[in-house]
Design a protein around this motif. Sequence first.
Motif, PDB file in Angstrom:
ATOM      1  N   THR A  43     -17.160  89.197  59.366  1.00 41.67           N
ATOM      2  CA  THR A  43     -16.694  90.578  59.263  1.00 41.67           C
ATOM      3  C   THR A  43     -16.634  90.945  57.783  1.00 41.67           C
ATOM      4  OG1 THR A  43     -14.365  89.912  59.251  1.00 41.67           O
ATOM      5  CG2 THR A  43     -15.321  90.500  61.387  1.00 41.67           C
ATOM      6  N   MET A  44     -16.452  92.222  57.525  1.00 44.14           N
ATOM      7  CA  MET A  44     -16.278  92.715  56.162  1.00 44.14           C
ATOM      8  C   MET A  44     -14.938  93.424  56.063  1.00 44.14           C
ATOM      9  SD  MET A  44     -19.018  92.246  54.200  1.00 44.14           S
ATOM     10  CE  MET A  44     -20.765  91.903  54.378  1.00 44.14           C
ATOM     11  N   ALA A  45     -14.303  93.270  54.919  1.00 43.40           N
ATOM     12  CA  ALA A  45     -13.071  94.005  54.619  1.00 43.40           C
ATOM     13  C   ALA A  45     -13.302  94.743  53.305  1.00 43.40           C
ATOM     14  CB  ALA A  45     -11.899  93.034  54.492  1.00 43.40           C
ATOM     15  N   PHE A  46     -12.640  95.858  53.136  1.00 41.29           N
ATOM     16  CA  PHE A  46     -12.840  96.700  51.966  1.00 41.29           C
ATOM     17  C   PHE A  46     -11.532  96.923  51.226  1.00 41.29           C
ATOM     18  CE2 PHE A  46     -15.740  97.835  55.322  1.00 41.29           C
ATOM     19  CZ  PHE A  46     -16.963  97.793  54.707  1.00 41.29           C
ATOM     20  N   SER A  47     -11.609  96.877  49.895  1.00 43.12           N
ATOM     21  CA  SER A  47     -10.452  97.236  49.071  1.00 43.12           C
ATOM     22  C   SER A  47     -10.852  98.329  48.090  1.00 43.12           C
ATOM     23  CB  SER A  47      -9.905  96.009  48.331  1.00 43.12           C
ATOM     24  OG  SER A  47     -10.901  95.457  47.501  1.00 43.12           O
ATOM     25  N   GLY A  48     -11.935  98.984  48.386  1.00 41.40           N
ATOM     26  CA  GLY A  48     -12.473 100.057  47.564  1.00 41.40           C
ATOM     27  C   GLY A  48     -13.902 100.297  47.991  1.00 41.40           C
ATOM     28  N   PRO A  49     -14.528 101.359  47.518  1.00 39.82           N
ATOM     29  CA  PRO A  49     -15.873 101.689  47.980  1.00 39.82           C
ATOM     30  C   PRO A  49     -16.898 100.572  47.794  1.00 39.82           C
ATOM     31  CG  PRO A  49     -15.058 103.347  46.418  1.00 39.82           C
ATOM     32  CD  PRO A  49     -14.024 102.282  46.517  1.00 39.82           C
ATOM     33  N   ALA A  50     -16.812  99.830  46.709  1.00 35.29           N
ATOM     34  CA  ALA A  50     -17.800  98.779  46.455  1.00 35.29           C
ATOM     35  C   ALA A  50     -17.174  97.386  46.492  1.00 35.29           C
ATOM     36  CB  ALA A  50     -18.461  99.010  45.102  1.00 35.29           C
ATOM     37  N   ASN A  51     -15.929  97.283  46.847  1.00 38.21           N
ATOM     38  CA  ASN A  51     -15.233  95.992  46.842  1.00 38.21           C
ATOM     39  C   ASN A  51     -15.167  95.420  48.256  1.00 38.21           C
ATOM     40  OD1 ASN A  51     -14.822  96.218  44.100  1.00 38.21           O
ATOM     41  ND2 ASN A  51     -12.785  97.083  44.334  1.00 38.21           N
ATOM     42  N   ARG A  52     -16.198  94.670  48.611  1.00 38.03           N
ATOM     43  CA  ARG A  52     -16.268  94.067  49.942  1.00 38.03           C
ATOM     44  C   ARG A  52     -15.893  92.599  49.866  1.00 38.03           C
ATOM     45  NH1 ARG A  52     -20.695  97.578  50.169  1.00 38.03           N
ATOM     46  NH2 ARG A  52     -20.775  98.833  52.062  1.00 38.03           N
ATOM     47  N   THR A  53     -15.073  92.186  50.826  1.00 39.80           N
ATOM     48  CA  THR A  53     -14.792  90.772  51.035  1.00 39.80           C
ATOM     49  C   THR A  53     -15.423  90.388  52.357  1.00 39.80           C
ATOM     50  OG1 THR A  53     -12.718  90.771  49.798  1.00 39.80           O
ATOM     51  CG2 THR A  53     -12.986  89.052  51.459  1.00 39.80           C
ATOM     52  N   MET A  54     -16.220  89.340  52.332  1.00 42.07           N
ATOM     53  CA  MET A  54     -16.829  88.848  53.557  1.00 42.07           C
ATOM     54  C   MET A  54     -15.899  87.795  54.156  1.00 42.07           C
ATOM     55  SD  MET A  54     -20.491  86.959  54.053  1.00 42.07           S
ATOM     56  CE  MET A  54     -21.332  88.311  53.266  1.00 42.07           C
ATOM     57  N   ARG A  55     -15.646  87.919  55.423  1.00 43.11           N
ATOM     58  CA  ARG A  55     -14.831  86.930  56.132  1.00 43.11           C
ATOM     59  C   ARG A  55     -15.746  86.149  57.069  1.00 43.11           C
ATOM     60  NH1 ARG A  55      -9.894  91.031  57.570  1.00 43.11           N
ATOM     61  NH2 ARG A  55      -9.074  91.153  55.444  1.00 43.11           N
ATOM     62  N   VAL A  56     -15.736  84.829  56.899  1.00 45.91           N
ATOM     63  CA  VAL A  56     -16.593  83.959  57.692  1.00 45.91           C
ATOM     64  C   VAL A  56     -15.698  83.014  58.489  1.00 45.91           C
ATOM     65  CG1 VAL A  56     -18.405  82.203  57.647  1.00 45.91           C
ATOM     66  CG2 VAL A  56     -18.425  84.064  55.953  1.00 45.91           C
ATOM     67  N   ARG A  57     -15.842  83.076  59.804  1.00 43.70           N
ATOM     68  CA  ARG A  57     -15.070  82.184  60.681  1.00 43.70           C
ATOM     69  C   ARG A  57     -16.030  81.216  61.356  1.00 43.70           C
ATOM     70  NH1 ARG A  57     -12.441  85.422  65.072  1.00 43.70           N
ATOM     71  NH2 ARG A  57     -11.195  86.166  63.323  1.00 43.70           N
ATOM     72  N   LEU A  58     -15.733  79.930  61.209  1.00 47.69           N
ATOM     73  CA  LEU A  58     -16.489  78.893  61.901  1.00 47.69           C
ATOM     74  C   LEU A  58     -15.697  78.458  63.117  1.00 47.69           C
ATOM     75  CD1 LEU A  58     -17.584  76.439  59.054  1.00 47.69           C
ATOM     76  CD2 LEU A  58     -18.984  78.154  60.199  1.00 47.69           C
TER      77      LEU A  58
END
Length: 151
Positions: A43-58
Amino acid sequence: MLLLTLAACSPFGSGPDRDEQAIAVVESAVSAAVPEANGVFVTMAFSGPANRTMRVRLYIDPVDDAALADAVDRAAREAWATSPIAVISISLEAVAGERPEIPPRGVGQVISLRSVAEQLGIDERRVVSGRLALPETTLVRLYGPAGVDAE
């Protein structure tokens, strides 16, 4: 591999469609890099227009610390290398069992990645609630430039 190459070369749309395409590319790449996993959910989370954090679940069966560290290391490396959009960090978590058809956005019971951080030489403060949070500086140190920056 051809799918990944084509996806990486093809222009991405904008907004949610772009993120969905990127998520599909990364899920496929991480699944191939960590074949012992019972599934991957990105999934992706946002903390601003260009600030993406990718969340990877195994989704992975309980394994020893060394095997878990190896699987998480490969997952992080592949997510960082194949993401066709820029991310400022990657958050990794491991969950015991099989990936459900429709994974929940959040899970409470995760396998602690504290020993993984230790084995990979990552500051234990990067483990929050059992999850491993890797900022861009750590990702570059461990794996080199991001896939979108490597060209």
